[in-house]
Scaffold this active site. Structure first.
Site, PDB file in Angstrom:
ATOM      1  N   GLU A  30      -8.201  10.128  -0.103  1.00  0.00           N
ATOM      2  CA  GLU A  30      -9.571  10.312  -0.580  1.00  0.00           C
ATOM      3  C   GLU A  30     -10.575   9.451   0.180  1.00  0.00           C
ATOM      4  O   GLU A  30     -11.787   9.685   0.091  1.00  0.00           O
ATOM      5  CB  GLU A  30      -9.656   9.984  -2.076  1.00  0.00           C
ATOM      6  CG  GLU A  30      -8.977  10.999  -2.988  1.00  0.00           C
ATOM      7  CD  GLU A  30      -9.639  12.364  -2.927  1.00  0.00           C
ATOM      8  OE1 GLU A  30     -10.841  12.448  -2.582  1.00  0.00           O
ATOM      9  OE2 GLU A  30      -8.959  13.368  -3.210  1.00  0.00           O
TER      10      GLU A  30
ATOM     11  N   GLU B 186      14.457   5.957  -2.107  1.00  0.00           N
ATOM     12  CA  GLU B 186      13.884   4.658  -2.449  1.00  0.00           C
ATOM     13  C   GLU B 186      14.919   3.536  -2.470  1.00  0.00           C
ATOM     14  O   GLU B 186      14.573   2.369  -2.610  1.00  0.00           O
ATOM     15  CB  GLU B 186      13.216   4.726  -3.819  1.00  0.00           C
ATOM     16  CG  GLU B 186      14.189   4.922  -4.979  1.00  0.00           C
ATOM     17  CD  GLU B 186      13.482   4.937  -6.328  1.00  0.00           C
ATOM     18  OE1 GLU B 186      13.734   4.016  -7.124  1.00  0.00           O
ATOM     19  OE2 GLU B 186      12.684   5.856  -6.573  1.00  0.00           O
TER      20      GLU B 186
END
Length: 303
Positions: free
Chosen positions: A85, A116
């Site tokens: 953004e 992960e």
């Protein structure tokens, strides 16, 4: 040695929701809303830590470095969302604020099992970005123990980059590998261990604070308007026109003409209109003011 995850705050059971499976729809919504109200208060408690992180982010950007978010699962997605953004909101290059998620871009929409669980994966992803000592790496992990994020912070510290750990558990393992720690403790989740709820909400708020405040300090906001908005579609073009008209009090046609002359750069259009100068002089003033519109206009007043 296997870790006892049951000791983590994020794995504790919430006494208010022990019988949530017997609640009505309205009762479930009510208890979720009550728990969510605790999030902003928890963030308030760590504002001093967030302030330090913002200052580190600002220092990194001013030194020609980058902000790099690193996380897995929901934490990784939050970092990616905040990063992507920044270019349209503040007209920064897409490689200035970066979001890394364990498992790569595919993991944003689909779980990549086991991604992960390896510290080396976090290190390798930073190596691929050519991490350097000017950069800031913000590791995000609600549990505070995700190996991918730990590996990333370990590598970042090794090469001299600044590091921040953002967790939802006090005294986290991740915190041992960071220069600055933000442990925002929101308490047990509505659903035990589901950190996409309160912990994720708190972390999104904090990431918004870090990136937005850093950009404001860099002069990408005038008053409370996004004067560095990147005009890439019709909605953003119309927003740019509204911003120009709001700040300069000109009519719509004048605002559109100024924006066109300024090659869709809102800051330049504003300075041109507010100081009655050419595009060349407006650019010079902005350069002298290091992109700060308020300061650029004052330079015009002093002449």
């Amino acid at each position: 040695m296997k870790e006892d995850l049951s000791t983590l705050t994020t794995e504790a059971r919430n006494p208010q929701t022990m019988k949530i499976d017997t609640f009505s729809t309205r009762e479930i919504l009510q208890v979720m809303n009550e728990e969510d109200q605790k999030v902003a208060l928890a963030v308030k408690e760590v504002l001093s830590d967030v302030e330090i992180a913002v200052n580190r982010a600002l220092e990194a950007l001013q030194a020609g470095g980058r902000i790099i978010y690193v996380g897995a699962g929901t934490s990784g997605r939050l970092g990616v969302m905040d990063a992507v953004e920044c270019p349209p909101t503040f007209s920064v290059p897409p490689d200035l604020v970066i979001g890394l998620i364990a498992g790569g871009t595919e993991a944003f929409t689909k779980a990549v099992e086991g991604a992960e669980d390896h510290e080396a994966f976090g290190e390798n992803d930073l190596i691929q970005l050519d991490l350097n000592e000017r950069d800031l790496v913000i590791g995000i992990a609600a549990s505070g123990r995700t190996p991918y994020v730990i590996g990333a912070l370990q590598y970042a510290k090794k090469i001299g980059a600044k590091t921040v750990a953002l967790t939802a558990n006090p005294n986290s393992k991740l915190g041992h590998y960071a220069d600055q720690v933000i442990d925002v403790v929101v308490g047990p989740e509505v659903l035990t261990g589901s950190t996409r709820l309160k912990a994720a909400t708190a972390h999104k708020m904090i990431l918004n604070m870090i990136s937005t405040t850093a950009m404001i300090r860099l002069g990408k906001v005038y008053e409370n308007l996004m004067v560095d908005v990147k005009v890439t579609n019709h909605k953003l073009y119309e927003r740019a026109i509204r911003i120009i008209r709001t700040l300069t009090k000109v009519d719509e046609q004048t605002a559109r003409q100024a924006l066109e002359q300024a090659n869709n750069e809102v800051k330049i259009a504003i300075v041109m209109l507010q100081t009655g100068t050419s595009i060349v002089e407006a650019k010079q003033r902005l350069n002298q003011a290091q992109g700060d519109v308020r300061a650029a206009i004052k330079i015009g007043d002093e002449r």
